[in-house]
Enzyme design. Structure first.
Site, PDB file in Angstrom:
ATOM      1  CE  LYS A 176      -5.708  -7.421   2.344  1.00 43.41           C
ATOM      2  NZ  LYS A 176      -6.919  -6.894   1.713  1.00 43.41           N
ATOM      3  CE  LYS A 244      -6.464  -0.410  -3.160  1.00 43.37           C
ATOM      4  NZ  LYS A 244      -7.152  -1.063  -2.018  1.00 43.37           N
TER       5      LYS A 244
END
Length: 291
Positions: A176, A244
């Site tokens: 990811k 984030k």
């Protein structure tokens, strides 16, 4: 195989994406219990037959499979490790599938803790945004034990179309990060191209017809550039969550001794936008940087 008549599922986190993902499992006939911090976000699922739990632990108590889709790594840790969390209340043999974009180190920590307790844990972050979640076309990248992946694969297939086992615990999260790194620099290009088209006196929507199917084509160009042009900055994926993710990727890159100039630039632009109050808009609001 985990058919509807035998698999009781818990889903923790029913936000922009989680609500659609949980809905696909409910529509497939699975018994579904949900928990999210703001109950209102689960009301549409409850109206369709999902059961409500007051804590993550309550949701997991009788579940065979528990999916988590929350905001930040500290949320993941609390959901799994907290007093009212999953490990404290789930049964031996439970499968945990964390679909939050979190840190590879935390994914490994959860995997090891699950293993000690006779449970199974997979890290399975997703890509595709609100559209992919709604249409069950998510890309799902999975780390953990291969046999556990195969056991829950039928459930993942209710939510996504591109489901790839990547390797041991943490591998899904590392994959990811690759995804987010690729998107970060691409989003700069997409926004710049749309601003350039407008300043050149072109019809930006007409420009998209030419460039979205050529070498410049990308998911962001096809799906987010039209939103930019319409002034639609509602979140399919929050800027605050993208920041984030980029932070995690930069930390991992530094740990590996890798420089990431494109990622650093993208994060600096998004940090600036967040500082101007845009953190709850979607990532396509990068377009506003040039306004």
């Amino acid at each position: 195989m985990l058919p509807p008549e035998t698999a009781s599922i818990a889903f923790i986190g029913t936000g922009v994406m989680g609500k659609s993902m949980a809905g696909h499992l409910l529509s497939a006939g699975y018994t579904l219990t949900v928990y999210t911090r703001t109950r209102e976000k689960a009301e549409s699922l409850l109206a369709k037959g999902a059961k409500w739990a007051d804590t993550p632990g309550d949701a997991a108590r009788n579940a065979k499979v528990v999916f988590t889709m929350v905001g930040y790594p500290h949320d993941v840790e609390e959901v799994y490790m907290g007093t009212d969390g999953l490990f404290a209340h789930a049964q031996e043999g439970t499968y945990f599938v964390d679909m939050t974009t979190s840190t590879p180190l935390l994914a490994k920590k959860i995997y090891e803790e699950a293993k000690k307790r006779g449970m199974h844990a997979l890290d399975a972050p997703v890509s595709g945004g609100d559209i992919g979640a709604r249409e069950a076309r998510l890309a799902i990248m999975v780390g953990g034990d291969k046999h556990a992946f195969e056991d829950v694969r039928p459930l993942l297939e209710k939510m996504g179309t591109n489901i790839v086992y990547q390797g041991e615990a943490g591998a899904g999260q590392h994959t990811k990060m690759c995804n987010q790194i690729a998107i970060a620099s691409n989003m700069i290009g997409v926004a710049e191209a749309m601003v350039y088209a407008k300043k050149a006196g072109l019809d930006p929507e007409n420009v998209l017809k030419s460039i979205s199917t050529g070498a410049a084509g990308s998911w962001s160009l096809s799906n987010l550039a039209p939103r930019m042009l319409k002034g639609d900055f509602a979140p399919g994926f929050y800027i605050k969550h993208f920041i984030k993710d980029m932070g995690i990727a930069l930390e991992e890159a530094e740990r590996m001794g890798m420089d990431a100039p494109g990622l650093n630039l993208a994060k600096s632009l998004y940090d600036e936008l967040a500082g101007k109050g845009e953190e709850n808009n979607g990532t396509q609001a990068l377009y506003k940087y040039w306004e």
